[in-house]
Design a protein around this motif. Structure first.
Motif, PDB file in Angstrom:
ATOM      1  N   VAL A 106       0.816  -1.211   0.000  1.00 42.96           N
ATOM      2  CA  VAL A 106       0.000   0.000   0.000  1.00 42.96           C
ATOM      3  C   VAL A 106       0.855   1.268   0.000  1.00 42.96           C
ATOM      4  O   VAL A 106       0.790   2.071  -0.941  1.00 42.96           O
ATOM      5  N   ALA A 107       1.631   1.482   1.057  1.00 43.36           N
ATOM      6  CA  ALA A 107       2.305   2.763   1.244  1.00 43.36           C
ATOM      7  C   ALA A 107       3.280   3.097   0.113  1.00 43.36           C
ATOM      8  O   ALA A 107       3.208   4.187  -0.469  1.00 43.36           O
ATOM      9  N   ALA A 108       4.173   2.185  -0.203  1.00 40.75           N
ATOM     10  CA  ALA A 108       5.157   2.458  -1.264  1.00 40.75           C
ATOM     11  C   ALA A 108       4.496   2.637  -2.633  1.00 40.75           C
ATOM     12  O   ALA A 108       4.798   3.609  -3.335  1.00 40.75           O
ATOM     13  N   PRO A 109       3.596   1.745  -3.046  1.00 41.02           N
ATOM     14  CA  PRO A 109       2.959   1.959  -4.347  1.00 41.02           C
ATOM     15  C   PRO A 109       2.140   3.246  -4.417  1.00 41.02           C
ATOM     16  O   PRO A 109       2.161   3.940  -5.435  1.00 41.02           O
ATOM     17  N   VAL A 110       1.432   3.587  -3.332  1.00 43.17           N
ATOM     18  CA  VAL A 110       0.645   4.827  -3.334  1.00 43.17           C
ATOM     19  C   VAL A 110       1.576   6.034  -3.452  1.00 43.17           C
ATOM     20  O   VAL A 110       1.314   6.962  -4.227  1.00 43.17           O
ATOM     21  N   GLY A 111       2.661   6.032  -2.698  1.00 45.27           N
ATOM     22  CA  GLY A 111       3.620   7.141  -2.788  1.00 45.27           C
ATOM     23  C   GLY A 111       4.246   7.254  -4.155  1.00 45.27           C
ATOM     24  O   GLY A 111       4.377   8.351  -4.712  1.00 45.27           O
ATOM     25  N   TYR A 112       4.616   6.119  -4.715  1.00 39.96           N
ATOM     26  CA  TYR A 112       5.234   6.114  -6.042  1.00 39.96           C
ATOM     27  C   TYR A 112       4.263   6.616  -7.103  1.00 39.96           C
ATOM     28  O   TYR A 112       4.590   7.475  -7.924  1.00 39.96           O
ATOM     29  N   LEU A 113       3.041   6.075  -7.087  1.00 37.80           N
ATOM     30  CA  LEU A 113       2.054   6.456  -8.106  1.00 37.80           C
ATOM     31  C   LEU A 113       1.577   7.896  -7.934  1.00 37.80           C
ATOM     32  O   LEU A 113       1.349   8.598  -8.926  1.00 37.80           O
ATOM     33  N   ALA A 114       1.430   8.345  -6.703  1.00 36.54           N
ATOM     34  CA  ALA A 114       1.032   9.736  -6.468  1.00 36.54           C
ATOM     35  C   ALA A 114       2.097  10.693  -6.990  1.00 36.54           C
ATOM     36  O   ALA A 114       1.772  11.727  -7.603  1.00 36.54           O
ATOM     37  N   THR A 115       3.352  10.362  -6.778  1.00 37.86           N
ATOM     38  CA  THR A 115       4.436  11.204  -7.293  1.00 37.86           C
ATOM     39  C   THR A 115       4.426  11.215  -8.817  1.00 37.86           C
ATOM     40  O   THR A 115       4.574  12.270  -9.432  1.00 37.86           O
ATOM     41  N   ALA A 116       4.245  10.063  -9.419  1.00 40.62           N
ATOM     42  CA  ALA A 116       4.197   9.987 -10.881  1.00 40.62           C
ATOM     43  C   ALA A 116       3.045  10.821 -11.425  1.00 40.62           C
ATOM     44  O   ALA A 116       3.206  11.562 -12.407  1.00 40.62           O
ATOM     45  N   LEU A 117       1.883  10.738 -10.778  1.00 42.22           N
ATOM     46  CA  LEU A 117       0.721  11.499 -11.219  1.00 42.22           C
ATOM     47  C   LEU A 117       0.951  13.001 -11.067  1.00 42.22           C
ATOM     48  O   LEU A 117       0.665  13.783 -11.985  1.00 42.22           O
ATOM     49  N   LEU A 118       1.472  13.403  -9.928  1.00 44.39           N
ATOM     50  CA  LEU A 118       1.721  14.832  -9.704  1.00 44.39           C
ATOM     51  C   LEU A 118       2.760  15.393 -10.665  1.00 44.39           C
ATOM     52  O   LEU A 118       2.612  16.510 -11.177  1.00 44.39           O
ATOM     53  N   LEU A 119       3.811  14.636 -10.932  1.00 37.40           N
ATOM     54  CA  LEU A 119       4.819  15.103 -11.885  1.00 37.40           C
ATOM     55  C   LEU A 119       4.262  15.163 -13.301  1.00 37.40           C
ATOM     56  O   LEU A 119       4.588  16.084 -14.067  1.00 37.40           O
ATOM     57  N   ARG A 120       3.407  14.218 -13.645  1.00 33.81           N
ATOM     58  CA  ARG A 120       2.778  14.229 -14.973  1.00 33.81           C
ATOM     59  C   ARG A 120       1.836  15.426 -15.112  1.00 33.81           C
ATOM     60  O   ARG A 120       1.810  16.104 -16.140  1.00 33.81           O
ATOM     61  N   LEU A 121       1.058  15.711 -14.062  1.00 34.94           N
ATOM     62  CA  LEU A 121       0.169  16.874 -14.092  1.00 34.94           C
ATOM     63  C   LEU A 121       0.963  18.162 -14.171  1.00 34.94           C
ATOM     64  O   LEU A 121       0.585  19.091 -14.881  1.00 34.94           O
ATOM     65  N   ARG A 122       2.076  18.233 -13.461  1.00 31.75           N
ATOM     66  CA  ARG A 122       2.910  19.436 -13.501  1.00 31.75           C
ATOM     67  C   ARG A 122       3.515  19.648 -14.886  1.00 31.75           C
ATOM     68  O   ARG A 122       3.540  20.764 -15.379  1.00 31.75           O
ATOM     69  N   SER A 123       3.972  18.568 -15.506  1.00 30.16           N
ATOM     70  CA  SER A 123       4.554  18.729 -16.844  1.00 30.16           C
ATOM     71  C   SER A 123       3.474  19.049 -17.879  1.00 30.16           C
ATOM     72  O   SER A 123       3.739  19.749 -18.843  1.00 30.16           O
ATOM     73  N   ALA A 124       2.261  18.550 -17.673  1.00 31.86           N
ATOM     74  CA  ALA A 124       1.163  18.869 -18.600  1.00 31.86           C
ATOM     75  C   ALA A 124       0.773  20.333 -18.473  1.00 31.86           C
ATOM     76  O   ALA A 124       0.428  20.988 -19.473  1.00 31.86           O
ATOM     77  N   LYS A 125       0.814  20.885 -17.262  1.00 35.04           N
ATOM     78  CA  LYS A 125       0.499  22.298 -17.063  1.00 35.04           C
ATOM     79  C   LYS A 125       1.564  23.208 -17.663  1.00 35.04           C
ATOM     80  O   LYS A 125       1.272  24.294 -18.104  1.00 35.04           O
ATOM     81  N   ALA A 126       2.800  22.720 -17.681  1.00 36.44           N
ATOM     82  CA  ALA A 126       3.914  23.525 -18.188  1.00 36.44           C
ATOM     83  C   ALA A 126       3.858  23.665 -19.707  1.00 36.44           C
ATOM     84  O   ALA A 126       4.457  24.569 -20.264  1.00 36.44           O
ATOM     85  N   ARG A 127       3.152  22.790 -20.369  1.00 43.60           N
ATOM     86  CA  ARG A 127       3.089  22.845 -21.846  1.00 43.60           C
ATOM     87  C   ARG A 127       2.204  23.918 -22.340  1.00 43.60           C
ATOM     88  O   ARG A 127       1.419  24.547 -22.028  1.00 43.60           O
TER      89      ARG A 127
END
Length: 127
Positions: A106-127
């Motif tokens: 639970v904890a590690a996968p949630v942290g990993y996936l949340a980070t991936a999602l947030l970084l993807r959203l940040r890069s999408a906003k930067a475009r």
């Protein structure tokens, strides 16, 4: 390597090492000293952190592994508190056996996936 990459690599290494140090401390508190069970518990408890450490060393973006390890550390800190600081039941110590499983599933996968999602959203906003 940029300073930002060095910082995330440092976090990806230091956070798992801090988690491993926490579990060495917990294992050293065992009554009767070190035994096969204590060593096995230490290895089981450190497994999520070892995996996060390896992931941070081989990944292109070690921030994912650092956040995953931080999520594990939060869960382990809560378990430490419930077992050693303010236990509410005689079975509180069972958390030491089951928290590593919760970290892995639970904890590690949630942290990993949340980070991936947030970084993807940040890069999408930067475009």
């Amino acid at each position: 390597m940029t300073s930002g990459n060095r910082l995330t690599l440092a976090a990806g290494v230091l956070v798992p090492l801090f988690g491993i140090a926490l579990h060495v401390h917990i294992a050293s508190k065992a009554e009767g000293g070190w035994s096969g069970f204590t060593l096995g518990l230490l290895l089981w408890s450190a497994l999520p952190y070892v995996l996060c450490l390896l992931a941070s060393l081989v990944a292109k973006r070690p921030v994912h592994a650092a956040v995953a390890a931080a999520c594990c550390l939060v869960l382990d800190a809560l378990t430490y508190r419930s077992v050693f600081v303010s236990p509410t039941s005689s079975t509180a110590a069972l958390g030491l056996l089951f928290t590593p499983l919760a970290n892995l599933l639970v904890a590690a996968p949630v942290g990993y996936l949340a980070t991936a999602l947030l970084l993807r959203l940040r890069s999408a906003k930067a475009r």
